[in-house]
Design a protein around this motif. Sequence first.
Motif, PDB file in Angstrom:
ATOM      1  N   ASP A 273       0.834  -1.202   0.000  1.00 33.12           N
ATOM      2  CA  ASP A 273       0.000   0.000   0.000  1.00 33.12           C
ATOM      3  C   ASP A 273       0.870   1.254   0.000  1.00 33.12           C
TER       4      ASP A 273
ATOM      5  N   ALA B 264       2.377   1.871  -3.308  1.00 37.79           N
ATOM      6  CA  ALA B 264       1.375   2.272  -4.303  1.00 37.79           C
ATOM      7  C   ALA B 264       0.789   3.645  -4.029  1.00 37.79           C
TER       8      ALA B 264
ATOM      9  N   ARG C  66      -1.081   4.366  -1.456  1.00 38.19           N
ATOM     10  CA  ARG C  66      -2.334   4.268  -0.707  1.00 38.19           C
ATOM     11  C   ARG C  66      -2.078   4.625   0.751  1.00 38.19           C
ATOM     12  N   PRO C  67      -3.065   5.220   1.442  1.00 39.90           N
ATOM     13  CA  PRO C  67      -2.851   5.637   2.830  1.00 39.90           C
ATOM     14  C   PRO C  67      -2.578   4.459   3.750  1.00 39.90           C
TER      15      PRO C  67
END
Length: 307
Positions: free
Chosen positions: A64, A67, A69-70
Amino acid sequence: MPLTRKNARMTTPDSADAVTELLLAHVDRATTGPLDDPAVVAAVVGVERLVVATGSTDAHVLRDALAGRPVAGADAGHVADLVAEARGHVAAGLIRRDSGQSVDAGVVNPASGGYEITTDANLLRAAVRAAQGSIDAMPYYGARYGARGSRFATTDSAWLISLARLGSDRAIHQVEWLARVLAARGMPSWLLEIHLDALVAEVRAVAGEDAVGSLPAAALALAAVRRRHVDDDLLRAADDWADEALGDALPVPRAGALMAAAVADLRAGVTRDDSSLVDWLTDPARVPETVVTALLAVRQRILDQAL
């Protein structure tokens, strides 16, 4: 599963997909043994810095982060900066791989000059954790040296591990040399002492007592020199004096102990003066005159107590 040039997949150096693929290949942190591929070293270090930043070793969390993402509980901006830096280092590592260059500190710290670092995957991860843990525990590093300081902490840590195999006298000599260099740049030897303790703990945890070699002796040697002039009680007292005088107005946490440690280096002859640290702490462009006056008064109390 050691990964070398012989079994590493060939990739195009300037390919964003190749960089992503290599980073994702290491989120499981399963690679062990010596590494001779600069791109793999960069990926291992980049992933481990994300481990520290996210507080997680879970491969899904690390994917994540890579990428964009949070990640719960993590500073999104800091994570994004680390991902960008890791991608840059892996891309440069791919170029090194294709040109046949060997692994050195320049793989993950281009400003380093290319000194030796450990290439053992587990020890490299331990070096990253010790470095980043030390930085997180002492906000002064980030406030003064920023991302550059973080990169040097990682490669210095990985170099220090390479000293473990030396005899105690040689290792101590090398550590004392580094202490002088860093102290002249505003990092008192006490900070290296703390870092070595953290490094020894990390190495012991992953590789056992034999792997720490001469590092504990080097840490004790630094502590012994410092304590002859500023003992642990005076370090704590200096922090108390600074806290009592300034409270939340301190330029950085533990400013008192930092000044005491700089005085120890001065008295021990590690540095000629403590101006590199004190001038930064009392810079009138950053702190008001009342803070400057209070800090200098604390410094005088330390000088009066130090041996």
